[in-house]
Scaffold this active site. Sequence first.
Site, short mmCIF file in Angstrom:
data_model
loop_
_atom_site.label_atom_id
_atom_site.label_comp_id
_atom_site.label_asym_id
_atom_site.label_seq_id
_atom_site.Cartn_x
_atom_site.Cartn_y
_atom_site.Cartn_z
N HIS A 180 -75.27 -75.10 56.47
CA HIS A 180 -76.44 -74.22 56.31
C HIS A 180 -77.32 -74.71 55.16
O HIS A 180 -78.54 -74.88 55.33
CB HIS A 180 -75.95 -72.79 56.03
CG HIS A 180 -77.04 -71.81 55.72
ND1 HIS A 180 -77.49 -70.87 56.62
CD2 HIS A 180 -77.78 -71.62 54.60
CE1 HIS A 180 -78.45 -70.16 56.08
NE2 HIS A 180 -78.64 -70.59 54.84
N GLU A 181 -76.70 -74.94 54.00
CA GLU A 181 -77.47 -75.35 52.83
C GLU A 181 -78.05 -76.76 53.01
O GLU A 181 -79.10 -77.07 52.44
CB GLU A 181 -76.60 -75.29 51.58
CG GLU A 181 -76.08 -73.90 51.25
CD GLU A 181 -77.18 -72.86 51.11
OE1 GLU A 181 -78.32 -73.23 50.73
OE2 GLU A 181 -76.92 -71.68 51.38
N HIS B 68 -81.53 -76.49 54.41
CA HIS B 68 -82.54 -76.22 53.39
C HIS B 68 -82.82 -77.47 52.56
O HIS B 68 -83.97 -77.82 52.29
CB HIS B 68 -82.06 -75.10 52.46
CG HIS B 68 -81.96 -73.75 53.10
ND1 HIS B 68 -82.95 -73.22 53.88
CD2 HIS B 68 -80.97 -72.81 53.04
CE1 HIS B 68 -82.59 -72.01 54.30
NE2 HIS B 68 -81.39 -71.75 53.81
#
Length: 434
Positions: free
Chosen positions: A24-25, A28
């Site tokens: 997920h990170e 980003h």
Amino acid sequence: MTVLLYVLGLVLFAFGLLVSIAWHELGHLSTAKLFGIRVPQYMVGFGPTIWSRKKGETEYGFKAIPAGGYIRMIGMFPPGRDGKIEARSTSPWRSMIEDAREASFEELQPGDEDRLFYTRKPWKRVIVMFAGPFMNLVLAVFLFFGSAMAIGFETQTTKVAGVQKCVIPQSTKREACQAGDPVSPAFAAGLKDGDKIVAFNGTPVEDWNTLSDHIRDTIGPATVTVQRGDQRIDLHPTLIKNEVYKKDADGRVVQPLQTVPAGYLGFASKNEVVPLTFGQSVTRMSDQLQAGAESVIALPGKIPALWDAAFGDGERAQDSPVGVVGAARISGELMTVDAPPQTILVWFMNLLVMFNVSLFLFNMLPLLPLDGGHIAGALWESIRRHTAKIFRRPDPGPFDVAKLMPAAYVVAGVFVCFTLLVLVADIVNPVKLT
């Protein structure tokens, strides 16, 4: 051995959790760097740092509590109207706003003026914030399609696993035949273990739900075509009315159990692990996403029952919300189930699929501090600027998301309280596979 398998399940889920968070990170991080935003930190977990290493301008590391993660981007919020980064006020709400604004600039270095998050165009900010949840969705789809098409799911087939000798209403919950019970149509017609039903009244059937619907809709004479070894044989049972368990539109038995009158043949279908086709996988994944969205919408209504299960004497519903602890316990139980290894693997992969789907759906809620809140802020800024341009008004400038921080603290408080409630319920009254 059971304890070791249970611990293995816990370890595998913890690993899957960390991978999901890191993935997920990474969404980003990669998009932020793509658009030239400086990212001082990439961390998996919260709390004290247990390991970190700096590569280039970014510190990568793991923290002690594996309950989330974050990347730190400079300039998440724009300066105030006066152009200053720091401001102080006696108002606690105003202090929240300015503290958040100050924190987003605390690692500002010379030359970073054109590398701030808020200076990027709204569509770029949307991509950066959407990339994290999208990575969870990508991982969920990859895990689901991989397990569904390579291995498959345990599925009822049209093969005969056993023939009932007599007719027993399912409402009685009796298994043994008694004197006076009528002979079952399947037994009377000569249906045998190992037969594969390939047609019903001349209509080909390839799956259990289709065959089950035909049987339930028929009372009276019928023609059942079976594949027995190298032969195709037509059997001619006379189906009768019986009390059978009610099914939903997807062919699953309705819970709690209910019985309805329907046509009855009298045999048990064989369960086999059957790989799904690409089309079937798409349909089933769509159903997962729809069910997940419906669960998120229904979540507030489940809180009273969850509270009763945690602090009262209420039963824990099977569709009750579970947290990381509850999901880990389920993972441990999965490893101890008496089932083929490939079936357990598919169940475990599906657990990670549901976890990543939940991460995607929750983070897309248009509320700060979730990713969806920043996306909503960027979209609103784009609307304001385009509207001003159409009506030839002055550019209103960046939308000050920092002003929403008081609401973000309220949202965060609600999530913390809900997480603690789920944690207590998962400990004292957990959801169990049985």
